[in-house]
Design a protein around this motif. Structure first.
Motif, short mmCIF file in Angstrom:
data_model
loop_
_atom_site.label_atom_id
_atom_site.label_comp_id
_atom_site.label_asym_id
_atom_site.label_seq_id
_atom_site.Cartn_x
_atom_site.Cartn_y
_atom_site.Cartn_z
N SER A 1 0.85 -1.19 0.00
CA SER A 1 0.00 0.00 0.00
C SER A 1 0.89 1.25 0.00
N PRO A 2 0.33 2.42 -0.32
CA PRO A 2 1.13 3.66 -0.26
C PRO A 2 1.74 3.84 1.13
N ASP A 3 2.92 4.44 1.18
CA ASP A 3 3.59 4.65 2.47
C ASP A 3 2.90 5.72 3.29
N LEU A 4 2.45 6.78 2.63
CA LEU A 4 1.73 7.85 3.29
C LEU A 4 0.58 8.31 2.40
N ILE A 5 -0.46 8.84 3.02
CA ILE A 5 -1.54 9.51 2.30
C ILE A 5 -1.48 10.98 2.70
N VAL A 6 -1.42 11.84 1.69
CA VAL A 6 -1.27 13.28 1.93
C VAL A 6 -2.47 14.00 1.31
N ASN A 7 -3.31 14.62 2.14
CA ASN A 7 -4.50 15.33 1.67
C ASN A 7 -4.48 16.77 2.16
N GLY A 8 -5.08 17.66 1.39
CA GLY A 8 -5.23 19.03 1.82
C GLY A 8 -6.37 19.19 2.80
N ILE A 9 -6.27 20.18 3.69
CA ILE A 9 -7.38 20.48 4.58
C ILE A 9 -8.51 21.10 3.75
N ASP A 10 -9.67 21.31 4.37
CA ASP A 10 -10.80 21.88 3.65
C ASP A 10 -10.41 23.20 2.99
N GLY A 11 -10.70 23.29 1.70
CA GLY A 11 -10.36 24.49 0.95
C GLY A 11 -9.12 24.34 0.09
#
Length: 531
Positions: A403-413
């Motif tokens: 699986s991916p090592d990390l998941i990186v998402n932006g905060i709302d907006g």
């Protein structure tokens, strides 16, 4: 609905892609959406938490199977190979049996990630990720002929860049697509008759509309159309004494900035672009780039879309490898790169076990992962607010070492992009809104409690709750739980112990899916899902 009736024996899942709870709650309270209001009054309802990241290709398989991506096998739109190339995920990649392989007869319409159509007891019209209607997108095959004669020219999806500066025409096109889907659903209902145990139909129109239009008046007009079709489905499930589940794979909200996460890695010395050498370097030294070439071609009437739709994918890949640009795969020097981001915020450490040119020893991965978490979490705005949310892939996906090592998402907006740019933040262009983690779940049926509130529901809880509600066993390896809050306390599902069954991984059909997905990639780029 009364809980005095024993359990229903069939269920209908109405999927509404990208519908946020706050809009349903507000507009049903205000009397704008009478059928959604009825669902809340006569059944159970609440928020539904999505996958991480909260995206279509992860979430719909989780809804249909009751397991997280490490068990169903889908981590995005594209599967990353050890050679750093990608290919589209298809239904052949789903490893956990979805509901339509556990319940039969089943009728499945427009569900993302179902192409190519599987041989099920019932009918199927494949959804998002279907290349075109030139392929076999229905089961049985003759359903495609009947669909064409009844519906006319069937559109899998819209060419979104075509409507970038024409919101009125875009709204009309989305409405036409919605009506076409309703005709397909009615066709499958007519074919099913009374002989069905599962209906699973998804409308992706709200997601597509909201990406480019985030205007409350226009959204309400669209949601009223969703409310109208919901009324038809409620009548249909009442006629068949069926449980009805209305679910969205994620929510939605306005965005005002894009975050280029691969630039962050480049800035901090974890990612390196390919040096200007060979054919690519010679072209760059002459000022020849992807943009300059496409601009020149457009001046003579040849668009990039025309090239993509008419040239073989293998040839396009070969050319793309040589032309300088901002491609997140081809512009990376993997022999020097420690980490990179692919697809929807999937961060991979370039370790030698996983990748053919990996430079990181597997034993060093945990330390580098901690470094990367600090790097991503240090990205802030002018008010020192952290802009990225980072999740450990081993914690999210514990059963899959790849699986991916990390998941990186932006905060709302803020929305994450993986193209290699020269700044951290970028303008959203034509994109008005994007995904949020909180969607909707409403259920109504013979054993569902009237006015009940669902608490802590997640996408993996839909399938176990549906199965138990109609008296069927829940897979023993399910990650989701049965939401007993949904059931009337005197109804059979509320007083019955959950039965478990062993399931096997889905058998992969013989042969590879040898299809041209260029049109699919164009549509995904138009929605901002791909660079």
């Amino acid at each position: 609905m009364s809980g005095s009736t024993p359990t229903s024996e069939r269920a209908f899942v109405l999927g509404l892609d990208g519908v946020p709870w706050r809009l349903i709650e507000q507009w049903s309270d205000e009397g704008e959406l009478p059928n959604f209001a009825r669902m809340r009054e006569e059944g159970a309802s609440g928020t539904l938490e999505s996958t991480r990241p909260p995206t279509t290709p992860l979430a719909w398989p989780s809804i249909a199977t009751g397991v997280w991506p490490d068990k169903h096998g889908i981590y995005g739109f594209q599967n990353l190979s050890e050679e750093y190339s990608h290919e589209m995920y298809t239904s052949h990649d789903i490893q956990q049996p979805p509901l339509w392989e556990q319940l039969q007869p089943a009728h499945v319409g427009n569900v993302p990630m179902t192409f190519p159509a599987r041989d099920i007891d019932g009918s199927m019209v494949t959804g998002m990720m279907t290349p075109s209607t030139d392929q076999e997108f229905t089961h049985p095959p003759d359903l495609g002929d009947e669909l064409e004669s009844r519906v006319g020219e069937y559109e899998i999806s819209l060419d979104y860049p075509e409507y970038a500066d024409r919101p009125d025409e875009f709204e009309e096109a989305v409405s036409n697509m919605l009506e076409q889907r309703r005709e397909v659903m009615q066709l499958q209902m007519d074919r099913a008759g009374d002989d069905w145990q599962l209906f699973f139909f998804v409308y992706t129109a709200p997601d597509r509309f909201q990406h480019l239009v985030w205007d409350m008046d226009r959204l309400l007009a669209h949601y009223k159309k969703l409310d109208d079709l919901l009324g038809d489905v409620m009548d249909y499930t009442d006629e068949h004494d069926a449980d009805l589940y209305v679910v969205s794979d994620h929510g939605f909200g306005e965005i005002h900035d894009l975050i280029y996460v691969n630039h962050i890695l480049e800035r901090e010395g974890y990612l390196f672009r390919r040096e200007d050498e060979g054919t690519r370097g010679a072209l760059a030294s002459l000022g020849i780039s992807r943009d300059s070439i496409t601009n020149m071609l457009e001046r003579v009437g040849i668009s990039e879309e025309m090239l993509v739709s008419n040239l073989p994918r293998s040839l396009l890949d070969t050319v793309a490898e040589q032309i300088p640009g901002d491609h997140a795969l081809y512009d990376v020097d993997y022999e020097r790169t420690v980490a990179f981001v692919h697809d929807a915020g999937n961060c991979y450490i370039n370790d030698s076990r996983r990748f053919e040119n990996g430079i990181v020893s597997p034993s060093d991965v945990p330390e580098i992962k901690e470094e990367l978490i600090d790097v991503f979490e240090s990205v802030t705005d002018a008010n020192d607010r952290q802009l990225l949310e980072v999740y450990d892939g081993d914690e999210l996906f514990p059963t899959d070492p790849d699986s991916p090592d990390l998941i990186v998402n932006g905060i709302d907006g803020y929305d994450v992009r993986n193209g290699i740019e020269d700044e951290v933040l970028g303008d959203t262009g034509n994109y008005a809104a994007s995904h949020r983690s909180t969607g909707i779940m409403l259920c109504r049926g013979p054993s569902i409690d009237s006015g009940a509130t669902l608490r802590g529901a997640r996408v993996v809880d839909v399938a176990p709750t549906l199965l138990h509600g109609i008296g069927e066993p829940v897979p023993a390896n399910a990650d989701g739980r049965v939401l007993f809050d949904a059931f009337d306390e005197s109804a059979t599902p509320a007083t019955t112990k959950v039965q478990r069954s062993e399931v096997s991984k889905v058998a992969t059909p013989d042969g590879e899916v040898d299809e041209d997905f260029d049109d699919v990639e164009d549509r995904l780029k138009g929605l901002g899902y791909m660079e």
